[in-house]
Design a protein around this motif. Sequence first.
Motif, mmCIF file in Angstrom:
data_model
loop_
_atom_site.group_PDB
_atom_site.id
_atom_site.type_symbol
_atom_site.label_atom_id
_atom_site.label_comp_id
_atom_site.label_asym_id
_atom_site.label_seq_id
_atom_site.Cartn_x
_atom_site.Cartn_y
_atom_site.Cartn_z
ATOM 1 N N GLU A 1 -13.718 -14.102 -9.512
ATOM 2 C CA GLU A 1 -14.885 -13.845 -10.217
ATOM 3 C C GLU A 1 -15.078 -12.421 -10.677
ATOM 4 O O GLU A 1 -15.457 -12.197 -12.046
ATOM 5 C CB GLU A 1 -16.269 -13.954 -9.289
ATOM 6 C CG GLU A 1 -17.629 -14.191 -10.055
ATOM 7 C CD GLU A 1 -18.674 -14.215 -9.005
ATOM 8 O OE1 GLU A 1 -18.541 -13.960 -7.857
ATOM 9 O OE2 GLU A 1 -19.624 -15.120 -9.388
ATOM 10 N N GLU A 2 -14.426 -11.483 -10.183
ATOM 11 C CA GLU A 2 -14.705 -10.328 -10.513
ATOM 12 C C GLU A 2 -13.859 -9.844 -11.794
ATOM 13 O O GLU A 2 -13.986 -8.842 -12.371
ATOM 14 C CB GLU A 2 -14.536 -9.130 -9.201
ATOM 15 C CG GLU A 2 -15.477 -9.261 -8.025
ATOM 16 C CD GLU A 2 -16.762 -9.243 -8.557
ATOM 17 O OE1 GLU A 2 -17.055 -8.213 -9.088
ATOM 18 O OE2 GLU A 2 -17.768 -9.955 -8.222
ATOM 19 N N THR B 1 -13.154 -12.510 -14.093
ATOM 20 C CA THR B 1 -13.581 -13.423 -14.878
ATOM 21 C C THR B 1 -14.837 -13.340 -15.260
ATOM 22 O O THR B 1 -15.194 -14.209 -16.203
ATOM 23 C CB THR B 1 -13.036 -14.736 -14.313
ATOM 24 O OG1 THR B 1 -13.681 -15.134 -13.378
ATOM 25 C CG2 THR B 1 -11.659 -15.155 -13.974
ATOM 26 N N GLN B 2 -15.870 -12.724 -14.617
ATOM 27 C CA GLN B 2 -17.261 -12.853 -15.226
ATOM 28 C C GLN B 2 -17.178 -12.382 -16.746
ATOM 29 O O GLN B 2 -18.202 -12.659 -17.628
ATOM 30 C CB GLN B 2 -18.359 -12.388 -14.253
ATOM 31 C CG GLN B 2 -17.625 -11.058 -13.775
ATOM 32 C CD GLN B 2 -18.845 -9.897 -14.195
ATOM 33 O OE1 GLN B 2 -19.841 -10.170 -14.669
ATOM 34 N NE2 GLN B 2 -18.704 -8.612 -13.504
ATOM 35 N N SER C 1 -15.218 -16.164 -5.061
ATOM 36 C CA SER C 1 -16.362 -15.415 -5.423
ATOM 37 C C SER C 1 -16.512 -14.291 -4.185
ATOM 38 O O SER C 1 -16.273 -14.728 -2.971
ATOM 39 C CB SER C 1 -17.779 -16.340 -5.818
ATOM 40 O OG SER C 1 -18.309 -16.844 -4.693
#
Length: 509
Positions: free
Chosen positions: A32-33, A35-36, A78
Amino acid sequence: MLVLGDQLDAEAAAFDGFDAAQDAVWMAEVDEESTQVPSSQPRTALFLAAMRHFAQALQAAGRRVHYTRLDDADNRGSLAGELDAAIERLQPQALVMTAPGDHRVLRALQAVAAARGLALELRPDRHFFCTVREFAAHARARRTLRLEFFYREQRRRHGVLMDDGEPCGGRWNYDADNREAFGRDGPPAHAEPPRFEPDAITREVLDLVRRRFAGHPGRLDSFAWPVTREQALHALQRFVAERLAGFGRWQDALWPGEPWLWHSQLSAALNLKLLDPHEVVAAAEAAYRAGHVPLESAEGFIRQILGWREYVRGVYWTRMPGYAELNAWDAHEPLPAFYWSGDTPMACLADAIGQTLEHGYAHHIQRLMVTGLYALLLGVEPKEVHAWYLAVYVDAVEWVELPNTLGMSQNADGGLMASKPYVASGRYIERMSAGRLCAGCRFRPGERIGDTACPFTTLYWDFLLRHEATLATNPRMAMPLKHLARLDAAERARIGDRAAALRAGTAGV
Ligand SMILES: Cc1cc2nc3c(=O)[nH]c(=O)nc-3n(C[C@H](O)[C@H](O)[C@H](O)COP(=O)(O)OP(=O)(O)OC[C@H]3O[C@@H](n4cnc5c(N)ncnc54)[C@H](O)[C@@H]3O)c2cc1C
Ligand code: SF4
């Protein structure tokens, strides 16, 4: 005890009272870090390499570390998911961490702790000179926020560059001495920043990032960022000894193919907490006091860290989450695709974006007055600009990136950060690069209409035209508006037509 990827400081408050017999550290690499926003390969690689080295150092010091790697089979992807799984597995009695820098992450971790019925103890982040509470008090006492007042307060409070209660040299600010461009021959000979060749840990990360984030922007071939505290200290010491002396004078200068110049390249190490700003400021002041660097260089450099860096953090934490939604110029254009590839005939943008993709780095004037300026003049949606800056730079963490992008660069916060929008025509870029960038470009910075008109110049006049009524209320915009008043209706229409073609992508850029 929770440690995030930008909290790599073994002296942080979270470690106070750490008892190796019963306490353990939790760290997690998660998709997530990256791809956000589509985090660039250099940025992701730097975070992961620094995290792995930090975890290894903790273990070597006898601390138990529960570490999830990105490619672990059961990685939940995540921070919230990983923390939840770790709580289930390890059954901790309490959670402790240093206050995170990112609003989104704080909320996510608090939600997990609350759902599990655990208190999440947030300890103060001693890394900064100014607490959020102190900043809020400073802001409350003023109608408008301006760096200069805050900066002077910081200098006084921390006794930095002060002699008997007065600023060294009798002036607070040497900015006026720090705006030189290079001569026609370009930058004089100067030292390059040290390169830190990837060791086995970093090489493994580089392979992982290449495989897993192949479609993400940026390249890893020249990755040489400091990934440990020792390397970061070495980078600091080399900068102070070799390049700080020239920092002030050429702080705003541009030159094609020269990414580093006299800038420090310390922002990423600072933001990951490999370096403490107190030691960086102390090193710069000591170099001045020892007579190794001129006052304007030491002051200019210290102002960025003791002033701007603390100021933007205060703005972020006192204004979020609403701050991210601001769009004062009602800008809604999409970000041009070339921001992700560097493929544009505009030489200044190709140069700044090219080095950004290669190194994950551009210096401040490239960010503010090349990539940022073009997005502002074009009228790009601030959130899209924000996503780009957060994705591409190795030093990008939201608390510092967002106010710089949305406030300083896009002026989308209605003038909270800067008293006027940083707008300029191509002439500014021509001047700050002694004509060199424009000489290698098919456009002419002095032309605002026609096929060879510089897009910056066309869009600069178009910006003034589109926002004339609003800008007229700002005394600092009086001079540009006086020039605008001289343009007749036909010229205004031609500017508007070419600006529309630039936005529609039919003007050859
Ligand atoms: C649109 C935009 C986006 C930016 N995004 C980031 C970001 O994501 N992360 C980040 O650290 N900086 C960001 N900055 C600020 C600044 O451009 C970088 O800190 C600087 O270019 C980093 O390179 P350096 O270490 O060589 O800095 P130097 O020029 O050597 O400056 C010394 C140090 O001062 C601090 N500093 C300088 N300017 C600023 C500033 N405006 N705000 C906060 N700190 C500052 C940095 O820690 C930097 O390392 C942004 C600026 C703009 C205009
Ligand atoms: S002419 Fe305009 S687009 Fe080309 S390099 Fe100069 S400022 Fe940039």
